[in-house]
Design a protein around this motif. Structure first.
Motif, short mmCIF file in Angstrom:
data_model
loop_
_atom_site.label_atom_id
_atom_site.label_comp_id
_atom_site.label_asym_id
_atom_site.label_seq_id
_atom_site.Cartn_x
_atom_site.Cartn_y
_atom_site.Cartn_z
N SER A 101 0.84 -1.20 0.00
CA SER A 101 0.00 0.00 0.00
C SER A 101 0.87 1.24 0.00
O SER A 101 1.91 1.28 0.68
N LYS A 102 0.44 2.24 -0.73
CA LYS A 102 1.10 3.54 -0.74
C LYS A 102 0.02 4.58 -0.49
O LYS A 102 -0.94 4.68 -1.26
N ILE A 103 0.18 5.34 0.59
CA ILE A 103 -0.86 6.30 0.95
C ILE A 103 -0.25 7.66 1.25
O ILE A 103 0.93 7.77 1.57
N ILE A 104 -1.10 8.66 1.15
CA ILE A 104 -0.68 10.04 1.44
C ILE A 104 -1.33 10.47 2.75
O ILE A 104 -2.54 10.31 2.93
N CYS A 105 -0.53 11.00 3.65
CA CYS A 105 -1.04 11.56 4.90
C CYS A 105 -1.56 12.96 4.62
O CYS A 105 -0.81 13.83 4.16
N LEU A 106 -2.86 13.17 4.87
CA LEU A 106 -3.47 14.45 4.56
C LEU A 106 -3.32 15.49 5.68
O LEU A 106 -3.64 16.66 5.49
N SER A 107 -2.85 15.08 6.85
CA SER A 107 -2.66 16.03 7.95
C SER A 107 -1.65 17.09 7.54
O SER A 107 -0.59 16.78 7.00
N ASN A 108 -2.00 18.33 7.81
CA ASN A 108 -1.11 19.42 7.37
C ASN A 108 -0.45 20.16 8.52
O ASN A 108 0.09 21.25 8.34
N THR A 109 -0.52 19.61 9.73
CA THR A 109 0.11 20.24 10.88
C THR A 109 0.98 19.22 11.62
O THR A 109 0.79 18.01 11.50
N GLU A 110 1.94 19.75 12.34
CA GLU A 110 2.79 18.91 13.19
C GLU A 110 2.43 19.19 14.65
O GLU A 110 2.03 20.29 14.99
N PRO A 111 2.55 18.17 15.52
CA PRO A 111 3.14 16.84 15.25
C PRO A 111 2.13 15.81 14.74
O PRO A 111 2.47 14.64 14.63
N ARG A 112 0.91 16.23 14.40
CA ARG A 112 -0.11 15.25 14.01
C ARG A 112 0.32 14.40 12.82
O ARG A 112 0.11 13.18 12.80
N ALA A 113 0.92 15.03 11.80
CA ALA A 113 1.33 14.27 10.63
C ALA A 113 2.34 13.20 11.00
O ALA A 113 2.22 12.04 10.60
N SER A 114 3.34 13.56 11.80
CA SER A 114 4.37 12.60 12.22
C SER A 114 3.77 11.49 13.08
O SER A 114 4.17 10.32 12.98
N GLU A 115 2.79 11.84 13.92
CA GLU A 115 2.13 10.83 14.75
C GLU A 115 1.35 9.84 13.90
O GLU A 115 1.38 8.63 14.14
N THR A 116 0.65 10.36 12.89
CA THR A 116 -0.12 9.49 12.00
C THR A 116 0.80 8.54 11.24
O THR A 116 0.53 7.34 11.13
N ILE A 117 1.90 9.06 10.72
CA ILE A 117 2.84 8.24 9.96
C ILE A 117 3.46 7.17 10.86
O ILE A 117 3.56 5.99 10.46
N GLN A 118 3.83 7.52 12.07
CA GLN A 118 4.42 6.52 12.96
C GLN A 118 3.40 5.45 13.33
O GLN A 118 3.75 4.26 13.45
N MET A 119 2.15 5.83 13.51
CA MET A 119 1.12 4.85 13.83
C MET A 119 0.99 3.82 12.70
O MET A 119 0.92 2.61 12.96
N TYR A 120 0.96 4.28 11.45
CA TYR A 120 0.91 3.34 10.33
C TYR A 120 2.14 2.45 10.31
O TYR A 120 2.05 1.24 10.03
#
Length: 267
Positions: free
Chosen positions: A223-242
């Motif tokens: 799977s290849k997905i794009i994280c739509l979150s545009n603020t930090e640290p939320r984007a980094s948290e989402t990526i680490q969760m995946y």
């Protein structure tokens, strides 16, 4: 203790508004409860939305049992991060987060809130046999517990993302029964069972951080997905969760992907 009891809320109050729990959020929570049962050897009875019963028919959740929509007593709230394995680095270090889904303690209630330490997430086995077809399924729309924090893909960006990876494969859209088809492709719309059966015949999944990207990760397809979150640290948290849950899923930051996609290959 013969068993524990957990209750997955069907609706949540986020930013002052009631909304149904998101598919991906609930599945992440259930997967964490599955790991809790694996590490304690204590079965867990699950209350929550009716579609969880269907989920348990599609995946082998071992000592988890779906028993109904509402618990007969008031179990205690627990934070999703308290169900996570020990996290020693990254955006979620020390099991802390700013992400509403992760930090709030209203998604899940449990009869025994004792934290169980463990080190690695194990996914339940899918009961549907995978068959490799020359299809790529995609899903590029997304709901969020904090919609203002996400910027959806434009039509042009969606086409660019799909074109970048499609090679000689057939592209087919995926969605729930309420999804309105978009872009000029064939679509498969339906319930959990129909979506899981479609993904099990997929060469690859392309998408954004969403419930269906979680399902694709559960089946362990590329799977290849794009994280739509545009603020930090939320984007980094989402990526680490995946990364913690789904090793076959590569997550790209939206701005970085579209800024660099034509400058060098995205692996």
């Amino acid at each position: 203790m013969k068993h524990e009891v957990a209750h997955i809320n069907q609706e949540l109050q986020i930013n002052g508004k009631m909304q149904p729990i998101h598919l991906g959020d609930a599945i992440i929570c259930i997967n964490l409860l599955y790991n809790r049962a694996l590490n304690t050897n204590v079965p867990i009875k699950i209350y929550g939305p009716k579609w969880i019963k269907n989920l348990f028919e599609l995946f082998d959740y071992g000592d988890l049992e779906y028993v109904g929509t509402y618990a007969q007593f008031e179990p205690m709230n627990i934070s999703i991060l308290d169900l996570f394995p020990r996290i020693n680095s990254g955006a979620l270090k020390d099991n802390l987060a700013s992400h509403e889904f992760l930090k709030l303690n209203c998604f899940c209630k449990i009869s025994n809130p004792t934290i169980v330490p463990y080190d690695k997430i194990i996914l339940p086995k899918c009961r549907i046999k995978k068959q490799l077809y020359n299809n790529i399924y995609f899903q590029l729309d997304s709901r969020s517990t904090n919609a203002k924090d996400k910027t959806p893909l434009s039509t042009k960006q969606s086409e660019q993302f799909l074109d970048y990876f499609k090679s000689n494969c057939s592209l087919i859209g995926l969605g729930g029964i309420d999804t309105i088809p978009y872009l000029n492709y064939e679509f498969v719309l339906g319930d959990l069972s129909k979506i899981i059966h479609a993904l099990s015949k997929s060469k690859m999944f392309l998408g954004v951080d969403s419930g269906i990207s979680v399902l694709a990760g559960m089946i362990e397809i590329e799977s290849k997905i794009i994280c739509l979150s545009n603020t930090e640290p939320r984007a980094s948290e989402t990526i680490q969760m995946y990364n913690l849950f789904f090793p076959n899923t590569i997550v790209y930051r939206k701005d970085e992907f579209f800024r660099k996609m034509y400058d060098f290959p995205i692996l």
